[in-house]
Scaffold this active site. Structure first.
Site, PDB file in Angstrom:
ATOM      1  N   TYR A 259     -14.010  12.665 -19.112  1.00  0.00           N
ATOM      2  CA  TYR A 259     -14.546  11.335 -18.832  1.00  0.00           C
ATOM      3  C   TYR A 259     -15.686  11.435 -17.803  1.00  0.00           C
ATOM      4  O   TYR A 259     -15.596  12.209 -16.842  1.00  0.00           O
ATOM      5  CB  TYR A 259     -13.392  10.480 -18.300  1.00  0.00           C
ATOM      6  CG  TYR A 259     -13.742   9.080 -17.909  1.00  0.00           C
ATOM      7  CD1 TYR A 259     -14.011   8.113 -18.876  1.00  0.00           C
ATOM      8  CD2 TYR A 259     -13.786   8.707 -16.568  1.00  0.00           C
ATOM      9  CE1 TYR A 259     -14.325   6.819 -18.507  1.00  0.00           C
ATOM     10  CE2 TYR A 259     -14.092   7.407 -16.198  1.00  0.00           C
ATOM     11  CZ  TYR A 259     -14.367   6.479 -17.169  1.00  0.00           C
ATOM     12  OH  TYR A 259     -14.673   5.203 -16.800  1.00  0.00           O
TER      13      TYR A 259
ATOM     14  N   ARG B 276       0.826  -1.224   0.000  1.00  0.00           N
ATOM     15  CA  ARG B 276       0.000   0.000   0.000  1.00  0.00           C
ATOM     16  C   ARG B 276       0.850   1.261   0.000  1.00  0.00           C
ATOM     17  O   ARG B 276       0.373   2.328  -0.349  1.00  0.00           O
ATOM     18  CB  ARG B 276      -0.980  -0.010   1.192  1.00  0.00           C
ATOM     19  CG  ARG B 276      -1.934   1.183   1.196  1.00  0.00           C
ATOM     20  CD  ARG B 276      -3.168   0.970   2.056  1.00  0.00           C
ATOM     21  NE  ARG B 276      -2.872   0.413   3.350  1.00  0.00           N
ATOM     22  CZ  ARG B 276      -2.337   1.089   4.379  1.00  0.00           C
ATOM     23  NH1 ARG B 276      -2.081   2.373   4.260  1.00  0.00           N
ATOM     24  NH2 ARG B 276      -2.090   0.486   5.527  1.00  0.00           N
TER      25      ARG B 276
ATOM     26  N   ASP C 233      -5.217  14.719 -18.330  1.00  0.00           N
ATOM     27  CA  ASP C 233      -5.520  13.294 -18.497  1.00  0.00           C
ATOM     28  C   ASP C 233      -5.158  12.943 -19.929  1.00  0.00           C
ATOM     29  O   ASP C 233      -5.844  13.325 -20.879  1.00  0.00           O
ATOM     30  CB  ASP C 233      -7.004  13.035 -18.208  1.00  0.00           C
ATOM     31  CG  ASP C 233      -7.392  11.556 -18.347  1.00  0.00           C
ATOM     32  OD1 ASP C 233      -6.666  10.810 -19.046  1.00  0.00           O
ATOM     33  OD2 ASP C 233      -8.427  11.154 -17.784  1.00  0.00           O
TER      34      ASP C 233
ATOM     35  N   LYS D  67      -6.005   1.304 -19.961  1.00  0.00           N
ATOM     36  CA  LYS D  67      -6.183   1.451 -21.407  1.00  0.00           C
ATOM     37  C   LYS D  67      -4.869   1.131 -22.138  1.00  0.00           C
ATOM     38  O   LYS D  67      -4.383   0.031 -22.012  1.00  0.00           O
ATOM     39  CB  LYS D  67      -6.710   2.859 -21.703  1.00  0.00           C
ATOM     40  CG  LYS D  67      -7.816   3.329 -20.734  1.00  0.00           C
ATOM     41  CD  LYS D  67      -9.110   2.552 -20.904  1.00  0.00           C
ATOM     42  CE  LYS D  67     -10.128   2.843 -19.795  1.00  0.00           C
ATOM     43  NZ  LYS D  67     -10.488   4.229 -19.585  1.00  0.00           N
TER      44      LYS D  67
END
Ligand SMILES: *Cc1c(COP(=O)(O)O)cnc(C)c1O
Length: 386
Positions: free
Chosen positions: A107, A53, A179, A204
Site C-alpha cells: 500500500y 486511549r 497486511d 475496509k
C-alpha cells in the site's frame, strides 16, 4: 459434551456475531451498548484506570476479543486507522539500527512510512520483489528483525506464498508481518500459515460500511501488550463510537465477504469475455499468475478485481464518467461497489512508464465489488463500456 450437530469450536460466521461478547442474562440488551465515555470512576487507592486511549474500555475490548478469535490469534488490538496499526505494529518490533525487509508490492501509505519516516528513526528498509524469490534470502542481514508483506496485493490481486515466507522468517529468526486487509479473516488466517503478526485496515472489509477509520494488529498476547504501549504514547487509539460501529459491522462480515466474492467472480468472468477489456486481474480466474496458490491458501478469492481497458487512459475517463451505480471513490471492502484509477490515486506519484513496469498501465481500473446484485453491477459496467 457437544451434541453431534453442535461443533465444538464455533464457525467464523458465529464468531463474527458473538465472539468476545459478555454473557447475556435476563434484562441485558441483545446489542452491545455504546458507552461514549473516555474516562471511568476509579477505585480509591487503586491504579486500575479505564481510559479510551489505553484501549481498555468496554467497546474497545469486545471488538478486540472478537477479532482475535476470528484471526486465531492470542490477542488483538484495535487502533484508530490501518496506518496507525502498521506504524505501531512495527514500532513495537524495530529499534534504531534494525533492518526491515519489505515486499515491494505494498500500500502507498505504508511505503511512505518505510521510505520517509523509518530512516529518520535509524531503521533501514529494503524492498524485494515477491516474484524474485532468491533475492529475499540474500536481502536478509544480521540486523534484519522483520519481514513485511501485503497479501492479497492491492490493486493487482497478486497472492503471496505466506507458508513459504514463514519458513524463511523462522529460519532467519525474524518476525513475519502480514497486511491481510484484502483477505479479511474470512478468506485467510495468516497466523495458521506461520505468520507472527497480522495487520488490517479495519476501514475496509472488517467494518465494511464506508463510515469509520480503524486498524487492527493481531499476534501473541505479550507482543500485543508492546503494540498497546506504542498506541498509548503515540496516541493511536480509536474512539468508542468507531469501535461500536466496527463491532456492528463485524456481525455481517462473513455474509458480506462471501457475497462480494461471489459477485466479483461473476463480474470477472463476464469482463473476461469483453473485447473492450484487454485484461482482467482476479485470482479466481485460471489465467491469473497466482490462481494455484490462491486456491490453496484462501477460502475465497475476495471482492477486489482490476481491469485494463483497450482504449487506455482516455477510455478509462469515458468509462468513469458514464457509470451510474458504481461510485468513483477511494477505499475498498465495503457494501457499495467502488472504482478507482490508480494513476490518479495510489500510484499518482509514479510516471506512466514506472506504473506500466509494475503492471499498472494507463487504462487500469480497480473495482471493489460490493454486495449489490451482480446483474446490476454488470449492467452498469456494460452501459459504461459503450
Ligand atoms: C487502506 C489500506 C491501508 C491503510 O488503512 P487506513 O485505514 O486508510 O489507514 C493499509 N493497507 C492496505 C492494504 C489498505 O488497503
Amino acid at each position: 459434551m457437544a451434541k453431534p450437530d453442535q461443533p465444538a469450536t464455533p464457525g467464523r460466521a458465529t464468531i463474527a456475531v458473538h465472539g468476545g461478547a459478555p454473557h447475556r442474562g435476563p434484562g441485558d440488551p441483545v446489542a452491545q451498548p455504546l458507552i461514549q465515555s473516555v474516562n471511568y470512576v476509579q477505585d480509591v487507592g487503586s491504579s486500575d484506570l479505564l481510559y479510551t486511549r489505553y484501549g481498555n474500555t468496554p467497546n474497545e475490548e469486545v471488538v478486540q476479543k472478537r477479532i482475535a478469535l476470528l484471526e486465531g490469534a492470542e490477542a488483538a488490538l484495535v487502533l484508530s486507522s490501518g496506518m496507525g496499526a502498521t506504524a505501531c505494529a512495527l514500532l513495537a518490533l524495530l529499534r534504531p539500527g534494525d533492518h526491515l525487509l519489505s515486499s515491494s508490492w505494498i500500500y502507498g501509505g505504508t511505503r511512505k512510512l518505510f521510505t520517509d519516516e523509518f530512516p529518520l528513526m535509524g531503521i533501514e528498509v529494503s524492498f524485494a520483489n515477491p516474484d524474485e524469490r532468491r533475492v529475499w534470502r540474500k536481502t536478509i542481514r544480521q540486523n534484519t528483525r522483520a519481514i513485511f508483506v501485503e497479501s492479497p496485493v492491492n490493486p493487482t490481486c497478486r497472492v503471496l506464498d505466506i507458508p513459504q515466507l514463514a519458513i524463511l522468517a523462522k529460519l532467519q529468526g525474524v518476525a513475519l508481518v502480514v497486511d491481510s486487509t484484502l483477505a479479511s479473516p474470512i478468506n485467510s488466517r495468516p497466523i495458521a500459515h506461520g505468520a507472527n503478526v497480522v495487520i488490517h485496515s479495519a476501514t475496509k472489509y472488517l467494518n465494511g460500511h464506508h463510515d469509520i477509520l480503524c486498524g487492527v494488529v493481531a499476534g501473541t498476547a505479550s507482543y500485543i501488550d508492546e503494540v498497546k504501549r506504542k498506541m498509548i504514547v503515540w496516541g493511536q487509539a480509536p474512539d468508542p463510537f468507531a469501535c461500536w460501529l466496527l463491532e456492528r459491522g463485524l456481525k455481517t462480515l462473513e455474509l458480506r465477504v462471501t457475497r462480494s466474492g461471489e459477485n466479483a467472480m461473476r463480474i470477472a468472468k463476464w469482463c473476461a469475455t469483453r473485447s473492450e477489456i484487454t485484461r482482467v486481474h482476479y485470482a479466481g480466474l485460471p489465467d491469473h499468475p497466482d490462481h494455484a496458490i490462491a486456491k490453496k491458501l484462501l477460502d475465497g478469492f475476495g471482492g477486489l478485481l482490476a481491469i485494463e481497458l483497450a482504449g487506455s487512459g482516455a477510455a478509462a475517463e469515458r468509462f468513469l464518467r458514464k457509470l451510474r451505480l458504481i461510485a468513483h471513490a477511494a477505499s475498498l471492502g465495503g457494501v457499495d461497489t467502488l472504482v478507482v484509477e490508480p494513476r490518479f490515486s495510489s500510484h499518482a506519484h509514479m510516471s506512466s512508464e514506472e506504473r506500466a513496469a509494475i503492471g499498472i498501465p494507463d487504462g487500469f481500473l480497480r473495482l471493489s465489488i460490493g454486495i449489490e446484485d451482480a446483474a446490476d453491477i454488470i449492467a452498469d459496467i456494460e452501459q459504461a463500456l459503450q
